[in-house]
Design an enzyme around this catalytic site. Structure first.
Site, mmCIF file in Angstrom:
data_model
loop_
_atom_site.group_PDB
_atom_site.id
_atom_site.type_symbol
_atom_site.label_atom_id
_atom_site.label_comp_id
_atom_site.label_asym_id
_atom_site.label_seq_id
_atom_site.Cartn_x
_atom_site.Cartn_y
_atom_site.Cartn_z
ATOM 1 N NE ARG A 1 -63.793 0.582 63.104
ATOM 2 C CZ ARG A 1 -63.577 1.383 64.157
ATOM 3 N NH1 ARG A 1 -64.422 1.378 65.169
ATOM 4 N NH2 ARG A 1 -62.541 2.183 64.168
ATOM 5 N N GLY B 1 -49.561 6.188 59.367
ATOM 6 C CA GLY B 1 -49.875 6.918 60.589
ATOM 7 C C GLY B 1 -50.159 8.382 60.326
ATOM 8 C CE1 TYR C 1 -56.588 13.349 62.314
ATOM 9 C CE2 TYR C 1 -57.246 15.398 63.395
ATOM 10 C CZ TYR C 1 -56.313 14.388 63.200
ATOM 11 O OH TYR C 1 -55.127 14.427 63.869
ATOM 12 N N GLY C 2 -61.011 14.487 57.783
ATOM 13 C CA GLY C 2 -62.148 14.382 56.868
ATOM 14 C C GLY C 2 -63.312 13.608 57.448
ATOM 15 C CD GLU D 1 -52.594 7.762 70.058
ATOM 16 O OE1 GLU D 1 -53.611 7.216 69.606
ATOM 17 O OE2 GLU D 1 -52.527 8.988 70.264
ATOM 18 C CG ASN E 1 -55.054 14.207 70.390
ATOM 19 O OD1 ASN E 1 -55.297 15.376 70.103
ATOM 20 N ND2 ASN E 1 -54.415 13.374 69.598
ATOM 21 C CG ASN F 1 -96.704 18.729 29.072
ATOM 22 O OD1 ASN F 1 -97.296 17.650 29.159
ATOM 23 N ND2 ASN F 1 -95.590 18.991 29.720
HETATM 24 C C1 UD1 Z 1 -56.032 9.632 66.519
HETATM 25 C C2 UD1 Z 1 -55.022 10.150 67.528
HETATM 26 C C3 UD1 Z 1 -55.604 10.004 68.942
HETATM 27 C C4 UD1 Z 1 -56.924 10.728 69.049
HETATM 28 C C5 UD1 Z 1 -57.886 10.242 67.941
HETATM 29 C C6 UD1 Z 1 -59.119 11.101 67.911
HETATM 30 C C7 UD1 Z 1 -52.845 9.712 66.526
HETATM 31 C C8 UD1 Z 1 -51.647 8.827 66.573
HETATM 32 N N1 UD1 Z 1 -53.811 9.391 67.395
HETATM 33 O O1 UD1 Z 1 -56.195 8.229 66.765
HETATM 34 O O2 UD1 Z 1 -54.698 10.560 69.889
HETATM 35 O O3 UD1 Z 1 -57.504 10.503 70.308
HETATM 36 O O4 UD1 Z 1 -57.253 10.352 66.632
HETATM 37 O O5 UD1 Z 1 -60.048 10.572 67.006
HETATM 38 O O6 UD1 Z 1 -52.872 10.664 65.789
HETATM 39 N N2 UD1 Z 1 -55.044 8.929 58.566
HETATM 40 C C9 UD1 Z 1 -54.408 9.174 57.386
HETATM 41 N N3 UD1 Z 1 -53.245 8.533 57.112
HETATM 42 C C10 UD1 Z 1 -52.684 7.663 57.999
HETATM 43 C C11 UD1 Z 1 -53.336 7.421 59.205
HETATM 44 C C12 UD1 Z 1 -54.516 8.078 59.468
HETATM 45 O O7 UD1 Z 1 -54.895 9.949 56.565
HETATM 46 O O8 UD1 Z 1 -51.615 7.144 57.672
HETATM 47 C C13 UD1 Z 1 -56.309 9.605 58.851
HETATM 48 C C14 UD1 Z 1 -57.431 8.592 58.950
HETATM 49 O O9 UD1 Z 1 -58.099 8.489 57.707
HETATM 50 C C15 UD1 Z 1 -58.336 9.195 59.986
HETATM 51 C C16 UD1 Z 1 -57.416 10.048 60.847
HETATM 52 O O10 UD1 Z 1 -56.223 10.235 60.100
HETATM 53 O O11 UD1 Z 1 -59.269 10.047 59.406
HETATM 54 C C17 UD1 Z 1 -57.140 9.445 62.197
HETATM 55 O O12 UD1 Z 1 -56.410 8.239 62.040
HETATM 56 P P1 UD1 Z 1 -56.604 7.000 62.993
HETATM 57 O O13 UD1 Z 1 -55.580 5.991 62.691
HETATM 58 O O14 UD1 Z 1 -58.030 6.585 62.955
HETATM 59 O O15 UD1 Z 1 -56.291 7.632 64.384
HETATM 60 P P2 UD1 Z 1 -56.894 7.210 65.750
HETATM 61 O O16 UD1 Z 1 -56.422 5.851 66.088
HETATM 62 O O17 UD1 Z 1 -58.354 7.475 65.750
#
Ligand code: UD1
Ligand code: CA
Length: 455
Positions: free
Chosen positions: A16, A79, A101-102, A153, A168, A385
């Site tokens: 996005r 995931g 988280y980055g 979730e 969470n 200069n």
């Molecule tokens: C996740 C949480 C959710 C929480 C939310 C808060 C899980 C399953 N769900 O959901 O409970 O409310 O964050 O923002 O954890 N990433 C990786 N590798 C992967 C998947 C994700 O590095 O394989 C990183 C993504 O870059 C991102 C972060 O993990 O920065 C979160 O992943 P994302 O899939 O966006 O989780 P959410 O659906 O937001």
């Protein structure tokens, strides 16, 4: 347990954002989001950082020195649970591990500490927050005793669970040993077909462990960024926090919503900063300083009682006490202005050392120059200069007077009490106390007839 391992998830594509740049390298307050997280992590003693990258891994690695963190590549994003799994091999025995988280840049050291302090061999901690609008987030399910039982979730939740407003944040902390024991138990039988890190909570409960819920100091700490719109919104929240810190330390702002800081500002008291000023890098400001509207100050020191008028730009320079600058002054790197100096409108300085009480009030360029004390540089004076190949220095002694519209062709020096007549071109030394007139003599031609128009 004093070892702290910090896993930072940063593998996501950031679709996005619509960008070639990996999401975590997009900047908040002039600094990549990942750097914000690393800086918070570095506030912990003996912190070992493991960054999980995927999309744009090389670019992330190349942005930081090798020593900044250990990088592991998650080639397929299966995931958050899978992401942490790929970091397992790099975690130290007997460490407390926190998952950050980055793309959640404003987490604070205070909250990280609180999370880690709640962890021991028997306890894990989870960062949660109550939201007015919990949609999109994993919901926190608590039992009859108020103990955290599970995270569900959004896509897997039933209608009762969707009513829960405690969510969470994704941040959790536990020991390396518990992570190693539980992560392999996570499956992907859910709506997204992903390995959810959040499933650890239910696994911990089944194993008889209790989960300590921790809340952040402010909601901005757990705000995640998925789009440029969210990034801009969080930028404003963060800028307001910085503005409030500055005001709390004794500086007045004309409008805290029109203050921008991309770096560190350390200021004394009783300063006033007008609207739309931007501070970058490291800026130190004394006390009783007034900064007019639309000024940009980068990596500089501003002394006590300085007045900087509107639209002045200052970079890598030192401004002495009680100096008056601008409006529209451009102070380029390497400028050192002494106390009580004046640099007025449309004056540009660069690598210029200007002694106490000296004035360059209008429309001048002073570069690669050293001016003594109480020098007066007239309007339109230029230090030449650059000869097209090399830069040369101009030296001007104490109490000298440079008449308006003079060109000083460097290398050149003007002695103490030197006086340069207006409009002079000076290409050789002016000895101390001399008047130097370096211009064509005026001729008056009597009876001059103007040309007339041809018929
Ligand atoms: C996740 C949480 C959710 C929480 C939310 C808060 C899980 C399953 N769900 O959901 O409970 O409310 O964050 O923002 O954890 N990433 C990786 N590798 C992967 C998947 C994700 O590095 O394989 C990183 C993504 O870059 C991102 C972060 O993990 O920065 C979160 O992943 P994302 O899939 O966006 O989780 P959410 O659906 O937001
Ligand atoms: Ca997801």
């Amino acid at each position: 347990m004093t070892k702290t391992d910090i896993v930072i998830l940063a593998a996501g594509k950031g679709t996005r954002m619509r960008s070639q740049l990996p999401k975590v390298l997009h900047k908040l307050a002039g600094k990549p989001m990942l750097t914000h997280v690393l800086d918070a992590a570095n506030a912990m003693a003996d912190a070992h950082k493991v960054v999980v990258t995927g999309h744009g891994a090389e670019r992330v690695r190349a942005t930081y020195p090798e020593s900044a963190f250990t990088m592991v590549e998650q080639t397929e994003q299966l995931g958050t649970g899978h992401a942490v799994q790929s970091a397992l091999g790099r975690l130290r025995d007997g460490a407390k591990v926190i998952i950050l988280y980055g793309d959640v840049p404003l987490i604070t050291p205070a909250t990280i500490s609180k999370m880690l302090n709640a962890v021991d061999e028997e306890h894990i901690s989870l960062l949660t927050i109550e939201l007015d609008d919990p949609s999109g987030y994993g919901r926190i399910i608590r039992d009859d005793h108020g103990e955290i039982e599970a995270i569900v979730e959004q896509k897997d939740a039933n209608s009762d669970q969707l009513q829960v407003s405690e969510v969470n944040t994704g941040v959790m902390a536990l020991t390396t040993e518990l992570l190693r024991a539980w992560l392999p138990k996570i499956g992907n039988q859910n709506a997204q077909g992903e390995y959810y890190l959040t499933d650890l909570i239910a696994i911990a409960r089944q194993a008889g462990y209790s989960i300590h819920g921790v809340q952040p100091i402010s909601a901005s700490e757990v705000e995640g960024i998925n789009s440029r719109q969210q990034l801009a919104a969080l930028e404003r929240v963060y800028q307001l926090q910085l503005a409030e810190q500055l005001m709390a330390s004794g500086t007045s702002l004309a409008d805290p919503s029109r203050y921008d800081q991309r770096g560190t500002v350390i200021a004394g008291t009783d300063n006033f900063i007008d609207i739309n000023c931007l501070f970058e890098g490291t800026v130190t400001i004394g006390s009783s300083v007034r900064i007019g509207p639309n000024c940009q100050i980068t990596d500089s020191h501003i002394g006590d009682g300085v007045e900087i008028k509107a639209n002045t730009v200052i970079e890598q320079s030192t401004i002495g006490d009680l100096a008056v600058l601008g409006p529209f002054a451009r102070i380029r790197p390497g400028t050192q202005l002494g106390s009580n100096t004046k640099v007025g409108n449309f004056v540009e300085t660069k690598k210029a050392i200007v002694g106490n009480g000296s004035k360059i009030n209008h429309l001048s360029y002073v570069g690669d120059a050293e001016l003594g004390e109480n020098v007066n540089v007239g309007a339109g004076t230029i230090t030449c200069n650059y000869d097209g190949v090399n830069k040369h220095k101009t030296e001007i002694g104490d109490n000298s007077f440079i008449g308006s519209n003079s060109t000083l062709i460097a290398p050149v020096s003007i002695g103490v009490d030197g006086f340069v007549a207006a409009g002079s071109t000076i290409s050789s030394e002016v000895p101390a106390g001399h008047l130097s007139v370096g211009r064509a003599k005026q001729r008056n031609i009597p009876g001059w007839k103007r040309p007339t128009k041809k018929k």
